[in-house]
Design a protein around this motif. Structure first.
Motif, PDB file in Angstrom:
ATOM      1  N   GLY A   7       0.983  -1.330   0.021  1.00  0.00           N
ATOM      2  CA  GLY A   7       0.099  -0.020   0.064  1.00  0.00           C
ATOM      3  C   GLY A   7       0.824   1.393   0.041  1.00  0.00           C
ATOM      4  O   GLY A   7       1.987   1.282  -0.077  1.00  0.00           O
ATOM      5  N   GLY A   8       0.217   2.405   0.001  1.00  0.00           N
ATOM      6  CA  GLY A   8       0.939   3.998  -0.225  1.00  0.00           C
ATOM      7  C   GLY A   8       1.602   3.694   1.052  1.00  0.00           C
ATOM      8  O   GLY A   8       2.679   4.287   0.765  1.00  0.00           O
ATOM      9  N   ALA A   9       1.312   3.262   2.179  1.00  0.00           N
ATOM     10  CA  ALA A   9       2.098   3.725   3.521  1.00  0.00           C
ATOM     11  C   ALA A   9       3.425   2.929   3.222  1.00  0.00           C
ATOM     12  O   ALA A   9       4.489   3.237   4.030  1.00  0.00           O
ATOM     13  CB  ALA A   9       1.285   3.452   4.467  1.00  0.00           C
ATOM     14  N   ILE A  36       1.235  -2.580  -6.573  1.00  0.00           N
ATOM     15  CA  ILE A  36       1.568  -1.349  -5.775  1.00  0.00           C
ATOM     16  C   ILE A  36       0.562  -0.258  -5.809  1.00  0.00           C
ATOM     17  O   ILE A  36       0.209   0.108  -7.122  1.00  0.00           O
ATOM     18  CB  ILE A  36       3.234  -1.259  -6.187  1.00  0.00           C
ATOM     19  CG1 ILE A  36       3.941  -2.285  -5.670  1.00  0.00           C
ATOM     20  CG2 ILE A  36       3.718  -0.119  -5.111  1.00  0.00           C
ATOM     21  CD1 ILE A  36       5.449  -2.091  -6.161  1.00  0.00           C
ATOM     22  N   SER A  37       0.428   0.514  -4.574  1.00  0.00           N
ATOM     23  CA  SER A  37      -0.331   1.615  -4.886  1.00  0.00           C
ATOM     24  C   SER A  37       0.571   2.932  -5.004  1.00  0.00           C
ATOM     25  O   SER A  37       1.789   2.853  -5.127  1.00  0.00           O
ATOM     26  CB  SER A  37      -0.992   1.641  -3.368  1.00  0.00           C
ATOM     27  OG  SER A  37      -1.845   0.852  -2.982  1.00  0.00           O
ATOM     28  N   ALA A  38       0.023   3.930  -5.079  1.00  0.00           N
ATOM     29  CA  ALA A  38       0.688   5.028  -5.163  1.00  0.00           C
ATOM     30  C   ALA A  38       1.513   5.599  -3.984  1.00  0.00           C
ATOM     31  O   ALA A  38       0.948   5.126  -2.889  1.00  0.00           O
ATOM     32  CB  ALA A  38      -0.387   6.421  -5.601  1.00  0.00           C
ATOM     33  N   ARG A 202     -11.470   4.537  -4.265  1.00  0.00           N
ATOM     34  CA  ARG A 202     -10.571   4.843  -3.341  1.00  0.00           C
ATOM     35  C   ARG A 202      -9.913   3.342  -2.613  1.00  0.00           C
ATOM     36  O   ARG A 202     -11.000   2.674  -2.325  1.00  0.00           O
ATOM     37  CB  ARG A 202     -11.081   6.016  -2.354  1.00  0.00           C
ATOM     38  CG  ARG A 202     -10.611   7.404  -2.968  1.00  0.00           C
ATOM     39  CD  ARG A 202      -9.406   7.795  -3.767  1.00  0.00           C
ATOM     40  NE  ARG A 202      -8.356   7.585  -2.807  1.00  0.00           N
ATOM     41  CZ  ARG A 202      -7.714   8.529  -2.138  1.00  0.00           C
ATOM     42  NH1 ARG A 202      -8.100   9.868  -2.032  1.00  0.00           N
ATOM     43  NH2 ARG A 202      -6.615   8.537  -1.319  1.00  0.00           N
ATOM     44  N   GLU A 203      -8.564   3.490  -2.454  1.00  0.00           N
ATOM     45  CA  GLU A 203      -8.242   2.301  -1.857  1.00  0.00           C
ATOM     46  C   GLU A 203      -8.347   0.797  -2.478  1.00  0.00           C
ATOM     47  O   GLU A 203      -8.423  -0.223  -1.994  1.00  0.00           O
ATOM     48  CB  GLU A 203      -8.580   2.034  -0.368  1.00  0.00           C
ATOM     49  CG  GLU A 203      -8.544   3.356   0.416  1.00  0.00           C
ATOM     50  CD  GLU A 203      -7.289   3.669   0.568  1.00  0.00           C
ATOM     51  OE1 GLU A 203      -6.397   2.723   0.719  1.00  0.00           O
ATOM     52  OE2 GLU A 203      -7.036   4.960   0.825  1.00  0.00           O
ATOM     53  N   GLY A 204      -8.569   0.988  -3.983  1.00  0.00           N
ATOM     54  CA  GLY A 204      -8.988   0.115  -4.605  1.00  0.00           C
ATOM     55  C   GLY A 204      -7.772  -1.131  -5.235  1.00  0.00           C
ATOM     56  O   GLY A 204      -7.893  -2.043  -5.468  1.00  0.00           O
TER      57      GLY A 204
HETATM   58 MG    MG Z   1      -3.688   3.157  -0.147  1.00  0.00          MG
END
Ligand code: MG
Ligand code: ASP
Length: 420
Positions: A7-9, A36-38, A202-204
């Motif tokens: 995830g982003g974090a 991977i997320s942004a 979002r959070e997809g």
């Molecule tokens: Mg995220």
């Protein structure tokens, strides 16, 4: 084959990306699809870019986008040596695509532009990370998931076309795994059959990992998070929150439905259909057991608490004080559908309805304005929705002590209160 989701974090700084690489190194021998997320808050920043663009504040949009660019250039600069120039070129291609769009005037609807702009967060993060992994001799291929994950054109919450996606997996993705063990790709985004970019909500990215795993018939999905696993409550709010080691798919669907931030609500269905276990594991300490979500149910679950702040309650009165009936109810659901809005709670009374939704600022104002065509509308903001699964009277008393309860709904397993 396993599917990992970062995830982003987990990729929000140079240090975390280095840590992620160390983690992936432990799994080099396996076939791995890494979704991977942004990076960090990039998606939020890109949402601001889109809003400025859509309100025709071009200079502001470009200035906001400049910050996103600089963040990514800096990250690439600190991470990369041998692959720096080539990667920078790729980043600039992605920047140019967005800037091109920003120089136009908006003529289509907001959601369309949202997807064309916001998608670059995932494209940028994966470009940098894939290059960095290769530089560290963690050989991988980067793929643009828009060539694989086919969706309808319901921009901003696009639905996946599994048939076409599966064909694309067979023609474009599986051959990559004959060359390398690791493929790096983007969560959250897809494309229509006309090659227009879409996003999945979002959070997809969790959902992307799950859909890909189900179509690949993967052995498991692992979501790496900055927490120990799935907790019984948010540890930042409840210091005595505890780790839940095993959960059934059904319990997680319930938790996500009520707003637990653990996993994107749509994630479970594809995994449940194929019986693929989902591990939620700690990014910082891979030796911790984490949580496994699978088809077995556990009968000894602790009370699970979900807190949703920023709730708005719409009090909807039928104009002439007639009873609320099918007409009002179907009007309400139509309204929700047209505004792509989801009710957190609906409660009906004799001449009125109460509708609780997440406060999305302007979007919520628009919803209230649209509702006023059917009802007399009163808006109450700044509320918090508390949900307790497997509640006990003590936990409920503790949670609501000193608070004003505006609305309450209860079933055998779940109690929900909206508090001021
Ligand atoms: Mg995220
Ligand atoms: N980057 C997207 C978001 O922040 C998708 C995701 O993180 O799952 O919503």
């Amino acid at each position: 084959m396993q599917v990992f989701k970062l995830g982003g974090a987990s990729v929000n700084s140079v240090d975390r990306i280095k840590h992620a690489a160390g983690l992936l190194e432990q799994y080099q021998q396996e076939k791995l699809l890494v979704v991977i997320s942004a990076m960090g808050k990039t998606t939020n920043a890109l949402e601001k870019v889109t809003e400025a663009f859509y309100k025709e504040r071009k200079e502001e949009a470009l200035a906001l986008f400049e910050q996103v660019k600089q963040n990514h250039i800096n990250t690439a600069k600190y991470l990369l040596v041998t692959h720096f120039n080539e990667t920078l070129e790729q980043l600039f291609q992605l920047f140019t695509e967005v800037e091109w769009a920003l120089h136009d005037k908006p003529v289509r609807d907001f959601d369309y532009y949202y997807d064309q702009i916001v998608c670059c967060g995932e494209l940028l993060s994966t470009t940098i990370i894939s290059a960095y992994l290769n530089e560290r001799k963690l050989v991988n291929k980067w793929i643009d998931i828009r060539d694989i994950l086919r969706t309808n054109n319901n921009f901003r919450i696009a639905g996946v076309d599994e048939t076409v996606t599966l064909q694309n997996i067979e023609t474009h993705l599986l051959p990559c795994f004959e060359e390398v063990n690791m493929v790096v790709t983007q969560g959250f985004i897809g494309a229509t059959d006309e090659n227009e970019t879409t996003t999945l909500g979002r959070e997809g990215s969790d959902f992307t990992a799950a859909v890909m795993a189900s179509l690949l018939k993967a052995d498991s999905v692992t979501i790496w998070k900055d927490v120990e696993g799935v907790m019984s409550a948010d540890p930042k709010l409840f210091p005595d929150a505890r780790l839940i080691e095993k959960l059934s798919y059904d319990e997680v669907i319930e938790m996500a439905y009520y707003g637990a931030q653990v996993i994107h609500p749509k994630t479970i269905k594809p995994l449940r259909n194929e019986g693929i276990p989902l591990f939620v594991k700690c990014f910082f300490d891979t030796s911790l057991p984490g949580t496994v979500i699978h088809n077995k149910s556990d009968n000894a679950l602790p009370p699970i608490i979900v807190v949703k702040p920023d709730q708005v309650l719409l009090h909807l009165q039928s104009g002439d004080f007639s009873f609320v009936g099918e007409k009002e109810m179907s009007g309400l659901y139509q309204l929700l559908k047209e505004n792509k809005e989801r009710a957190n709670i609906i409660q009906t009374g004799a001449v009125g309805l109460m509708l609780c939704v997440d406060d999305k600022g302007v979007h919520t104002d628009e919803l209230a304005a649209a509702a006023s065509a059917l009802f007399e509308v009163q808006v109450e903001r700044g509320l918090t929705l508390l949900t307790i699964r497997h509640f006990t009277p003590e936990v409920f008393e503790n949670l609501t002590a000193g608070k004003q309860v505006v609305l309450r709904q209860q079933t055998a397993a779940t109690i929900q209160v909206l508090v001021r």
